[in-house]
Design a protein around this motif. Structure first.
Motif, PDB file in Angstrom:
ATOM      1  N   UNK A 153      51.682  48.399  53.938  1.00 46.96           N
ATOM      2  CA  UNK A 153      50.556  48.234  54.843  1.00 46.96           C
ATOM      3  C   UNK A 153      49.555  49.374  54.679  1.00 46.96           C
ATOM      4  N   UNK A 154      50.064  50.614  54.647  1.00 43.76           N
ATOM      5  CA  UNK A 154      49.177  51.776  54.502  1.00 43.76           C
ATOM      6  C   UNK A 154      48.521  51.794  53.131  1.00 43.76           C
ATOM      7  N   UNK A 155      49.288  51.422  52.082  1.00 44.88           N
ATOM      8  CA  UNK A 155      48.726  51.417  50.734  1.00 44.88           C
ATOM      9  C   UNK A 155      47.601  50.397  50.615  1.00 44.88           C
ATOM     10  N   UNK A 156      47.848  49.194  51.182  1.00 44.39           N
ATOM     11  CA  UNK A 156      46.806  48.156  51.126  1.00 44.39           C
ATOM     12  C   UNK A 156      45.559  48.603  51.874  1.00 44.39           C
ATOM     13  N   UNK A 162      38.725  51.856  49.442  1.00 46.02           N
ATOM     14  CA  UNK A 162      37.973  52.352  48.275  1.00 46.02           C
ATOM     15  C   UNK A 162      37.601  51.242  47.300  1.00 46.02           C
ATOM     16  N   UNK A 163      38.208  50.085  47.435  1.00 50.58           N
ATOM     17  CA  UNK A 163      37.917  48.989  46.500  1.00 50.58           C
ATOM     18  C   UNK A 163      37.994  47.649  47.217  1.00 50.58           C
ATOM     19  N   UNK A 164      37.302  47.542  48.340  1.00 50.08           N
ATOM     20  CA  UNK A 164      37.361  46.337  49.156  1.00 50.08           C
ATOM     21  C   UNK A 164      36.845  45.102  48.461  1.00 50.08           C
ATOM     22  N   UNK A 165      35.935  45.277  47.499  1.00 48.54           N
ATOM     23  CA  UNK A 165      35.373  44.124  46.808  1.00 48.54           C
ATOM     24  C   UNK A 165      36.388  43.427  45.901  1.00 48.54           C
ATOM     25  N   UNK A 166      37.538  44.052  45.669  1.00 52.67           N
ATOM     26  CA  UNK A 166      38.567  43.444  44.831  1.00 52.67           C
ATOM     27  C   UNK A 166      39.524  42.575  45.645  1.00 52.67           C
ATOM     28  N   UNK A 167      39.288  42.458  46.944  1.00 48.74           N
ATOM     29  CA  UNK A 167      40.211  41.730  47.819  1.00 48.74           C
ATOM     30  C   UNK A 167      39.591  40.438  48.343  1.00 48.74           C
ATOM     31  N   UNK A 168      40.400  39.381  48.369  1.00 48.37           N
ATOM     32  CA  UNK A 168      40.068  38.121  49.038  1.00 48.37           C
ATOM     33  C   UNK A 168      41.204  37.849  50.025  1.00 48.37           C
ATOM     34  N   UNK A 192      45.326  34.556  48.983  1.00 46.60           N
ATOM     35  CA  UNK A 192      44.266  35.516  48.688  1.00 46.60           C
ATOM     36  C   UNK A 192      44.580  36.272  47.417  1.00 46.60           C
ATOM     37  N   UNK A 193      43.889  37.378  47.202  1.00 44.08           N
ATOM     38  CA  UNK A 193      44.183  38.225  46.055  1.00 44.08           C
ATOM     39  C   UNK A 193      43.792  39.659  46.365  1.00 44.08           C
ATOM     40  N   UNK A 194      44.407  40.577  45.631  1.00 42.85           N
ATOM     41  CA  UNK A 194      44.145  41.999  45.827  1.00 42.85           C
ATOM     42  C   UNK A 194      44.861  42.810  44.774  1.00 42.85           C
ATOM     43  N   UNK A 195      44.719  44.136  44.851  1.00 45.25           N
ATOM     44  CA  UNK A 195      45.337  45.027  43.870  1.00 45.25           C
ATOM     45  C   UNK A 195      46.847  44.897  43.946  1.00 45.25           C
ATOM     46  N   UNK A 221      45.067  42.780  39.351  1.00 48.13           N
ATOM     47  CA  UNK A 221      44.886  41.923  40.519  1.00 48.13           C
ATOM     48  C   UNK A 221      46.054  40.939  40.587  1.00 48.13           C
ATOM     49  N   UNK A 222      46.590  40.785  41.784  1.00 45.39           N
ATOM     50  CA  UNK A 222      47.724  39.883  41.995  1.00 45.39           C
ATOM     51  C   UNK A 222      47.441  38.978  43.188  1.00 45.39           C
ATOM     52  N   UNK A 223      48.071  37.788  43.222  1.00 50.89           N
ATOM     53  CA  UNK A 223      47.892  36.911  44.395  1.00 50.89           C
ATOM     54  C   UNK A 223      48.503  37.547  45.639  1.00 50.89           C
TER      55      UNK A 223
END
Length: 481
Positions: A153-156, A162-168, A192-195, A221-223
């Motif tokens: 949770x903290x890592x996400x 710092x890279x919110x545009x990489x998340x859906x 969704x998707x994210x780092x 990027x992973x689902x």
């Protein structure tokens, strides 16, 4: 006597004796000056004490320090106590920095930002246990592996910062009531998707193991699955629809007070909490239905009526008996039912006080008097109806004897087959009692009271209808002269 030469103060006594008056001049016997007294040499003692203390201290230290060259992951903990080593391991992990390479440039984040942890205390204690300084055989080289874990949770949260545009964001599945179908339906989840946190953990582990303060990592990027899945939502919807099929208030196995599906659904709320669906019910919404329960449940007993033969055998239940009942207190029912609905149970058992019904027996029989050409119906030995009839002619007489009503039919053709001496169509209200002899209506004559038939008992149509309805199968028939 002690020998003077052996005593410690012998020299002093000799000097004293020489100075005393005696045979000659005292000056002739005076001793030469005594040599000066030299103190014992202690310099070596004072020089040796510091060196000894140092040696003792080194030995003592070796008993609590980790051997030189020992590392935990990439952290050199040689020469440290287990406590100091634990602090060093924790600090190094917190400071380890990952530099991410992405399509839109670089960003970096530390182990502390990611909520990375290791069991530093256990690792440091293992390092000392396996590689103590006092045992030179465990020196150089020596390493302890330690797994790095992330607070997901903290890592996400840190990576999104710092890279919110990489998340859906994923979309949770949902369950809702559809008034058109009067049932619960499912809205499917969306992934969704994210780092990729697994890749981040592996990269941080590799950097920590190598002892590097900074390491580059390709952004992967992973689902990101929804917390509330379609499968879970479907299971809940199926359970809720099953509840709506049976929801209500029961007395025994009887659903005495059914609840409309839409009404029941208005009591329920379905929410997703941390991926789990939770069903709750509103007791206040249930209360109006509970208030109306006494009127719907309470009833007076209804007595039963049965038709029997003269031996008491039941031939037909004329009126079904109904047990009376009275609902006990309704206090707390709404709250209890709300709790049951939340647990998936929709059949609420009511507690009632019952009162038994009485049973009245109607003993029925039919008397056919061939001499009087009369049919009489008796109930509990009281005449119910009596009609003039027409029995069989001498060539086809109605036979005397004791019989019972058998097969019955509201209408049939009689004698209408090849070779038959007669054919009468649409004979109404036929009740057989002796083979092919029966009571039936005779619409073709009005000569009742005289023999007319081929063996049956002819009656006015309304009389035949009355017997058809009044006398169940098994009713006793007495035919006599």
């Amino acid at each position: 006597m002690t020998d003077l030469a052996t005593r410690p103060d012998a020299d002093e006594e000799r000097a004293h004796d020489a100075a005393s008056p005696g045979d000659g001049d005292a000056s002739e016997y005076q001793w030469a000056p005594a040599e000066p007294h030299h103190p014992k040499k202690r310099a070596l003692l004072w020089i040796g004490l510091p060196a000894g203390a140092t040696a003792v201290a080194l030995v003592a230290a070796s008993l609590v320090l980790i051997a030189p060259g020992t590392t935990v992951a990439g952290v050199n903990v040689g020469g440290l106590t287990a406590g100091a080593a634990s602090d060093a391991i924790t600090a190094r992990l917190a400071e380890t920095t990952l530099v991410f390479e992405g399509p839109d440039g670089q960003f970096q984040i530390t182990g502390a930002d990611l909520g990375a942890t290791v069991d530093a205390t256990a690792a440091a204690e293992a390092a000392f246990a396996e590689h103590p300084m006092w045992n030179p055989s465990t020196w150089f080289p020596a390493g302890i592996d330690v797994p790095v874990t992330l607070d997901e949770s903290r890592a996400t949260e840190a990576l999104r910062a710092v890279a919110g545009d990489l998340y859906v964001d994923p979309v949770d599945a949902a369950v809702s009531f559809d008034p058109a179908s009067a049932g619960y339906v499912v809205t499917e989840a969306q992934t969704g998707e994210g780092i990729d946190l697994a890749a981040v953990q592996e990269g941080l582990q590799a950097a920590f193991d190598s002892g590097a303060a900074t390491a580059s990592l390709e952004t992967t990027i992973a689902p990101v699955p929804a917390a509330a899945t379609t499968e879970e939502a479907t299971a809940i919807a199926t359970s809720l629809n099953g509840m709506l099929d049976v929801v209500g208030f029961y007395v025994g196995e009887e659903r005495t007070v059914p609840v409309d599906r839409t009404v029941a659904a208005s009591w329920l709320s379905v929410t997703a909490e941390d991926g789990d669906f939770v069903v709750t019910a509103d007791a206040a919404a249930i209360q109006p239905v509970v208030d109306a329960l006494p009127a719907a449940v309470n009833r007076e007993a209804i007595n039963a009526t049965v038709i029997t033969d003269t031996a008491g055998e039941v031939l037909r239940e004329q009126t079904a008996g109904v047990t009376g009942r009275a609902l006990e207190s309704t206090d707390g029912i709404a709250d209890r039912f709300a709790g049951m609905l939340g647990e998936g149970e929709a059949a609420f058992p009511l507690t009632v006080t019952e009162s038994e019904f009485a049973t009245t027996a109607l003993v029925r029989r039919i008397d056919v008097n061939l001499s009087a050409q009369r049919t009489t119906l008796y109930e509990n030995d009281q005449v119910v109806q009596s009609w003039a009839m027409s029995s069989g002619l001498p060539g086809s007489p109605t036979l005397p004897g004791s019989f019972r009503i058998g097969w019955k039919t509201p209408m049939q053709d009689m004698g209408c087959f090849p070779g038959a001496p007669y054919c009468t169509e649409n004979v109404p209200w036929v009740s057989y009692f002796n083979g092919d002899q029966a009571f039936h209506g005779a619409y073709w004559h009005n000569n009742f009271g005289n023999v007319m038939s081929h063996g049956c008992v002819n009656l006015p149509v309304n009389a035949a209808k009355f017997i058809y309805d009044w006398a169940p199968q098994g009713t006793q028939v007495s035919v006599h002269y």
